[in-house]
Scaffold this active site. Sequence first.
Site, PDB file in Angstrom:
ATOM      1  N   HIS A 125       0.814  -1.232   0.000  1.00 59.07           N
ATOM      2  CA  HIS A 125       0.000   0.000   0.000  1.00 59.07           C
ATOM      3  C   HIS A 125       0.845   1.279   0.000  1.00 59.07           C
ATOM      4  O   HIS A 125       0.296   2.372  -0.111  1.00 59.07           O
ATOM      5  CB  HIS A 125      -0.954   0.005   1.198  1.00 59.07           C
ATOM      6  CG  HIS A 125      -2.007  -1.056   1.127  1.00 59.07           C
ATOM      7  ND1 HIS A 125      -2.863  -1.169   0.050  1.00 59.07           N
ATOM      8  CD2 HIS A 125      -2.329  -2.075   1.971  1.00 59.07           C
ATOM      9  CE1 HIS A 125      -3.676  -2.202   0.246  1.00 59.07           C
ATOM     10  NE2 HIS A 125      -3.370  -2.773   1.399  1.00 59.07           N
TER      11      HIS A 125
ATOM     12  N   ASP B 143      -2.734 -10.020  -3.405  1.00 56.46           N
ATOM     13  CA  ASP B 143      -3.352  -9.677  -2.121  1.00 56.46           C
ATOM     14  C   ASP B 143      -4.826  -9.314  -2.352  1.00 56.46           C
ATOM     15  O   ASP B 143      -5.189  -8.789  -3.402  1.00 56.46           O
ATOM     16  CB  ASP B 143      -2.597  -8.498  -1.498  1.00 56.46           C
ATOM     17  CG  ASP B 143      -3.041  -8.180  -0.078  1.00 56.46           C
ATOM     18  OD1 ASP B 143      -2.353  -8.627   0.863  1.00 56.46           O
ATOM     19  OD2 ASP B 143      -4.081  -7.496   0.094  1.00 56.46           O
TER      20      ASP B 143
HETATM   21  C1  SP5 Z   1      -1.330  -5.624   3.637  1.00 53.36           C
HETATM   22  C2  SP5 Z   1      -2.799  -5.606   3.831  1.00 53.36           C
HETATM   23  O1  SP5 Z   1      -3.471  -6.609   3.634  1.00 53.36           O
HETATM   24  N1  SP5 Z   1      -3.310  -4.471   4.273  1.00 53.36           N
HETATM   25  C3  SP5 Z   1      -4.729  -4.416   4.436  1.00 53.36           C
HETATM   26  C4  SP5 Z   1      -5.131  -3.266   5.195  1.00 53.36           C
HETATM   27  C5  SP5 Z   1      -6.616  -3.134   5.101  1.00 53.36           C
HETATM   28  N2  SP5 Z   1      -7.205  -3.070   6.341  1.00 53.36           N
HETATM   29  C6  SP5 Z   1      -8.534  -2.565   6.238  1.00 53.36           C
HETATM   30  C7  SP5 Z   1      -9.184  -2.596   7.563  1.00 53.36           C
HETATM   31  C8  SP5 Z   1     -10.562  -2.064   7.460  1.00 53.36           C
HETATM   32  C9  SP5 Z   1     -11.163  -1.949   8.813  1.00 53.36           C
HETATM   33  N3  SP5 Z   1     -11.281  -3.193   9.484  1.00 53.36           N
HETATM   34  C10 SP5 Z   1     -12.075  -3.075  10.650  1.00 53.36           C
HETATM   35  C11 SP5 Z   1     -11.803  -4.147  11.600  1.00 53.36           C
HETATM   36  C12 SP5 Z   1     -11.384  -3.624  12.918  1.00 53.36           C
HETATM   37  N4  SP5 Z   1     -10.372  -4.470  13.468  1.00 53.36           N
HETATM   38 ZN    ZN Z   2      -4.512  -7.249   2.000  1.00 55.39          ZN
END
Ligand code: SP5
Ligand code: ZN
Length: 357
Positions: free
Chosen positions: A168, A204
């Site tokens: 990212h 991913d």
């Molecule tokens: C490397 C990778 O897979 N990064 C992914 C990051 C995305 N995360 C998004 C999270 C969205 C909010 N999730 C809410 C759950 C609270 N724990």
């Molecule tokens: Zn991811």
Amino acid sequence: MIPVVWSEAQRLHDPRAEIWVGVRAPAVEVAVRADAIRSELERAGHPVVAAEPQPDDALLAVHDRALLEFLAGAWREWEASGLIEDPGQDRVVPYFFPHPGLLGPLAPALPAATWARTGAFAFDTMTLIGPGTWEAARGAADAALTAAELVLGGEPAAYACCRPPGHHVTRSAYGGACYLNNGAIAAERLRAALGGPVALLDLDAHHGNGAQSIFWETAEVVTGSVHVDPAAGWFPHFLGFAGEDGGGANRNVPLPPGSADEPWLAAVGELAAWARGFEPRALVVALGVDAAAGDPESPLAVTAAGFEEAGRTLGGLGLPTVVVQEGGYDLGAIGGLVRAALDGMTAARPVEAARHE
Ligand code: SP5
Ligand code: ZN
């Protein structure tokens, strides 16, 4: 057997939490992820190789110096600022952002306040920095570069067990649990050594926005990503749509939530065929395994057999191949998913063979 490049430093990163809609929730990007992958690959007979320290130049080839300096010093500065005691924040986190709608045509100044500076570099609130974050991120980049060196030295393929992940991160901004773009750094090293084009394909579950942005409109590193459709509400929300083609050098294949092996493998095949059209000299695979059914962070439903087949498709390009670890959060499954993907990649070919085709 594909060698596994390992950095002991990756364990030093403990984000503890991610802050989502202002709420502090337990981190999902944790050190035991890497332990789980390593032990599964070791059990399957993959040799483990230590990551070698690499020069800063390799990082500066894809990231702004200002971002690297911020990341390297952020924790010490936060510690010195007293913010840990008052208001009681034990991790580096942004609160104010130089939004384009705020600044208009004005260039952002770097804020004097420690608590404001983070917003100049972070694009989300979920990617916290603690005492060992920089050392770990640096170790992950060293692992990716060491894998690139192994491939340049004649290994058909090498796998870097990168943690924290990287896909990212853009030239100038970090987020999405990522700090340095390990895959982009490896791709740029391969391009510098072999000449372009190099293909970087991202499996991913989330869009590989970092490499898309870093290599936008250059066909020297062509970038492709299959991921859950941001239009259906998924991270990184603002990016990852099919129309983002980078003047032809980028390809996105967003899939609806719930997509399983068949559409996902069709997308992987589409990306592989598209990349082949550029006659690349090498391949980087950003191997997140969070597209798996059962992963808590994504609604895709790919099986281990699907990951093995994706490995076969990408290995079938017959290219020197660097695989870097990205996401994947189902601790009981990630090791087997990575092993399956690597098992499929038997057709990768060493640099010399790929050149004398
Ligand atoms: C490397 C990778 O897979 N990064 C992914 C990051 C995305 N995360 C998004 C999270 C969205 C909010 N999730 C809410 C759950 C609270 N724990
Ligand atoms: Zn991811």
